[in-house]
Write a protein that holds these residues in place. Structure first.
Motif, PDB file in Angstrom:
ATOM      1  N   SER A   1       8.007   7.658  -8.360  1.00 14.81           N
ATOM      2  CA  SER A   1       7.198   8.386  -7.375  1.00 14.81           C
ATOM      3  C   SER A   1       7.698   8.164  -5.945  1.00 14.81           C
ATOM      4  O   SER A   1       7.206   8.807  -5.012  1.00 14.81           O
ATOM      5  CB  SER A   1       5.736   7.963  -7.485  1.00 14.81           C
ATOM      6  OG  SER A   1       5.610   6.556  -7.384  1.00 14.81           O
ATOM      7  N   GLY A   2       8.653   7.246  -5.785  1.00 14.69           N
ATOM      8  CA  GLY A   2       9.232   6.995  -4.472  1.00 14.69           C
ATOM      9  C   GLY A   2       8.953   5.591  -3.975  1.00 14.69           C
ATOM     10  O   GLY A   2       7.940   4.973  -4.307  1.00 14.69           O
TER      11      GLY A   2
ATOM     12  N   ILE B   1       0.842  -1.205   0.000  1.00 10.55           N
ATOM     13  CA  ILE B   1       0.000   0.000   0.000  1.00 10.55           C
ATOM     14  C   ILE B   1       0.872   1.248   0.000  1.00 10.55           C
ATOM     15  O   ILE B   1       0.514   2.273  -0.605  1.00 10.55           O
ATOM     16  CB  ILE B   1      -0.961  -0.002   1.204  1.00 10.55           C
ATOM     17  CG1 ILE B   1      -1.932  -1.190   1.105  1.00 10.55           C
ATOM     18  CG2 ILE B   1      -1.752   1.307   1.264  1.00 10.55           C
ATOM     19  CD1 ILE B   1      -2.820  -1.192  -0.122  1.00 10.55           C
ATOM     20  N   GLY B   2       2.036   1.177   0.635  1.00 17.18           N
ATOM     21  CA  GLY B   2       2.940   2.322   0.627  1.00 17.18           C
ATOM     22  C   GLY B   2       3.369   2.706  -0.768  1.00 17.18           C
ATOM     23  O   GLY B   2       3.404   3.899  -1.121  1.00 17.18           O
ATOM     24  N   ILE B   3       3.701   1.707  -1.594  1.00 22.61           N
ATOM     25  CA  ILE B   3       4.094   1.984  -2.985  1.00 22.61           C
ATOM     26  C   ILE B   3       2.929   2.596  -3.757  1.00 22.61           C
ATOM     27  O   ILE B   3       3.108   3.546  -4.539  1.00 22.61           O
ATOM     28  CB  ILE B   3       4.574   0.690  -3.678  1.00 22.61           C
ATOM     29  CG1 ILE B   3       5.862   0.164  -3.040  1.00 22.61           C
ATOM     30  CG2 ILE B   3       4.757   0.914  -5.175  1.00 22.61           C
ATOM     31  CD1 ILE B   3       7.063   1.058  -3.195  1.00 22.61           C
TER      32      ILE B   3
ATOM     33  N   SER C   1       2.573   6.471  -5.365  1.00 18.97           N
ATOM     34  CA  SER C   1       2.219   6.718  -6.765  1.00 18.97           C
ATOM     35  C   SER C   1       1.056   7.690  -6.877  1.00 18.97           C
ATOM     36  O   SER C   1       0.866   8.332  -7.911  1.00 18.97           O
ATOM     37  CB  SER C   1       1.858   5.404  -7.462  1.00 18.97           C
ATOM     38  OG  SER C   1       0.564   4.948  -7.090  1.00 18.97           O
ATOM     39  N   GLN C   2       0.290   7.808  -5.784  1.00 18.88           N
ATOM     40  CA  GLN C   2      -0.839   8.738  -5.744  1.00 18.88           C
ATOM     41  C   GLN C   2      -0.460  10.085  -5.133  1.00 18.88           C
ATOM     42  O   GLN C   2      -1.314  10.922  -4.878  1.00 18.88           O
ATOM     43  CB  GLN C   2      -1.989   8.104  -4.959  1.00 18.88           C
ATOM     44  CG  GLN C   2      -2.542   6.845  -5.625  1.00 18.88           C
ATOM     45  CD  GLN C   2      -3.557   6.106  -4.783  1.00 18.88           C
ATOM     46  OE1 GLN C   2      -3.617   6.272  -3.559  1.00 18.88           O
ATOM     47  NE2 GLN C   2      -4.368   5.260  -5.421  1.00 18.88           N
TER      48      GLN C   2
ATOM     49  N   ASP D   1      -8.630   8.165   4.980  1.00 15.28           N
ATOM     50  CA  ASP D   1      -9.261   8.257   3.661  1.00 15.28           C
ATOM     51  C   ASP D   1      -8.252   7.961   2.548  1.00 15.28           C
ATOM     52  O   ASP D   1      -8.574   7.261   1.578  1.00 15.28           O
ATOM     53  CB  ASP D   1      -9.846   9.660   3.457  1.00 15.28           C
ATOM     54  CG  ASP D   1     -11.139   9.865   4.229  1.00 15.28           C
ATOM     55  OD1 ASP D   1     -11.717   8.858   4.701  1.00 15.28           O
ATOM     56  OD2 ASP D   1     -11.556  11.031   4.369  1.00 15.28           O
ATOM     57  N   GLN D   2      -7.045   8.496   2.681  1.00 12.83           N
ATOM     58  CA  GLN D   2      -6.009   8.238   1.676  1.00 12.83           C
ATOM     59  C   GLN D   2      -5.641   6.760   1.645  1.00 12.83           C
ATOM     60  O   GLN D   2      -5.488   6.173   0.564  1.00 12.83           O
ATOM     61  CB  GLN D   2      -4.771   9.085   1.978  1.00 12.83           C
ATOM     62  CG  GLN D   2      -4.974  10.570   1.736  1.00 12.83           C
ATOM     63  CD  GLN D   2      -3.812  11.404   2.242  1.00 12.83           C
ATOM     64  OE1 GLN D   2      -3.169  11.059   3.240  1.00 12.83           O
ATOM     65  NE2 GLN D   2      -3.541  12.513   1.573  1.00 12.83           N
TER      66      GLN D   2
END
Length: 391
Positions: free
Chosen positions: A288-289, A208-210, A214-215, A225-226
């Protein structure tokens, strides 16, 4: 063009000095006694054995000699101390391992280990539940060698109960024949050729971190919420048939077998897999990190006094920069020990400049730690993640 020529320059520098091990460990013949015990899913029952220490760790996380079928640094530890290590590769993911020992920990019964290696967030849980023992600092003088950036985590501010074993970069791994242009964005991962052949990690904070990164989400300030939006994204991909499976360390086997084309995975695993398969695989931190976290050695509350003392001697041994460099040269994860980079110059100069083992400022800037969760968040968010995976 050779397969290795498609690798990034950074990956080539890592692979150039690596020793192949995965093919040895893949079969029972290469596991040795400790690995066979691990394959059975349990620790050792020799809690009262004199001169031993029982170490539970993740796969591919210790130096290994193919010719002698031994772990050279563990042999050195025995030569120096007379303490024999029962080395058990019993970790596949944090929740699974914790589930196998939780009942015994709650009852105060021996769990079969004197050292375990949970990731940061799980180490925090062990501490919160009272399942650890504080170090006798006099037995670990090399504790001062921990990198300043790792010296004061929120879950153990004074490093009284944990020390980092290795740090882990999360990112994209892929089969270079199936993805010749590489994978550096979430759209690259979910490209048509990878449909039904993508594996993600059961480690929530990496998968989920990746997706969150990306978001455009800051992992240090994630809202519920994120987080749920990222879970919804993953669930939609699963329902649309993009994923082969979610798993722990065994994602590497799916790549080797050809069942998977691409993964959200870990740097060290991917580099060793590539080395063992003539450059067939590669790894990158997403544009994106990526994520970074640490696996920590800690002593369970159930370890005996002798087991604890022996564990502390082993931990101290691995915080010697010379020994830390030997392990890092083999496992290719981020080394947590001061002075190890200088020692690496002496044994593997190419690796001493690898940003995947000794991250430079540019590499570090691409990585982020997933923020600490409250117990309530951990429960709610993990349940949502598991539901998305179909569990």
């Amino acid at each position: 063009m050779s397969k290795e020529s498609s690798l990034s320059p950074e990956a080539k520098s890592v692979l150039g000095a690596m020793v192949s091990r995965r093919t040895v460990l893949a079969g029972a013949g290469g596991l040795g006694a400790a690995g066979l015990l691990a394959a059975c899913g349990g620790g050792s029952d020799s809690a009262d054995s004199a001169g031993t220490v029982r170490f539970g760790n993740w796969p591919y996380y210790m130096d290994y000699d193919e010719e002698t079928k031994t772990n050279p640094t563990l042999d050195k530890f025995f030569e120096q101390t007379g303490i024999k290590t029962t080395y058990l590769e019993t970790y596949d993911d944090n929740n699974t391992f914790f589930g196998t020992v939780q009942a015994q920990l709650k009852l105060g019964e021996d769990i079969g280990y004197d050292i375990v290696t949970p990731t940061d967030w799980m180490a925090a849980r062990w501490i919160r539940l009272g399942y650890t023992q504080k170090f006798d600092v006099a037995n670990i003088p090399n504790k001062v060698n921990i990198l300043d950036s790792l010296a004061s985590p929120s879950f153990d501010p004074n490093r009284e109960q944990t020390l980092t074993w290795q740090s882990i970069m999360g990112g994209f791994g892929w089969n270079v024949e199936k993805n010749p242009k590489g994978i550096r964005t979430i759209d690259d991962l979910f490209a048509p050729q990878n449909k039904g052949k993508i594996v993600v990690l059961t480690e929530m904070r990496d998968t989920i971190g990746i997706i969150l990164r990306s978001q455009g989400v800051n992992l240090q300030t994630i809202t519920e919420d994120q987080f749920m939006n990222a879970v919804d994204f993953l669930e939609k991909k699963i329902s649309d048939g993009w994923l082969l499976k979610a798993t722990g360390n065994s994602y590497t086997l799916e790549l080797e077998k050809g069942n998977a084309n691409a993964v959200i995975g870990w740097s060290g695993d991917m580099f060793s897999l590539s080395n063992d398969n003539a450059g067939k695989f590669d790894f990158a931190i997403p544009d994106s990190g990526g994520t970074i976290s640490g696996d920590n050695v800690l002593i369970p509350s159930t370890a005996s006094a002798e087991g604890k003392a022996n564990a502390e001697k082993l931990i101290n041994f691995y915080y010697d920069p010379v020994i830390a460099a030997e392990v890092a040269a083999y496992v290719n994860y981020v080394c947590p020990v001061k002075g190890a980079q200088e020692e690496m110059e002496k044994i593997a100069p190419d690796l001493a400049s690898s940003p995947y083992i000794f991250p430079d400022a540019a590499t570090s800037k691409k990585l982020s730690v997933f923020r600490s969760l409250t117990p309530a968040e951990e429960t709610t968010w993990e349940e949502a993640f598991q539901k998305a995976l179909g569990n």
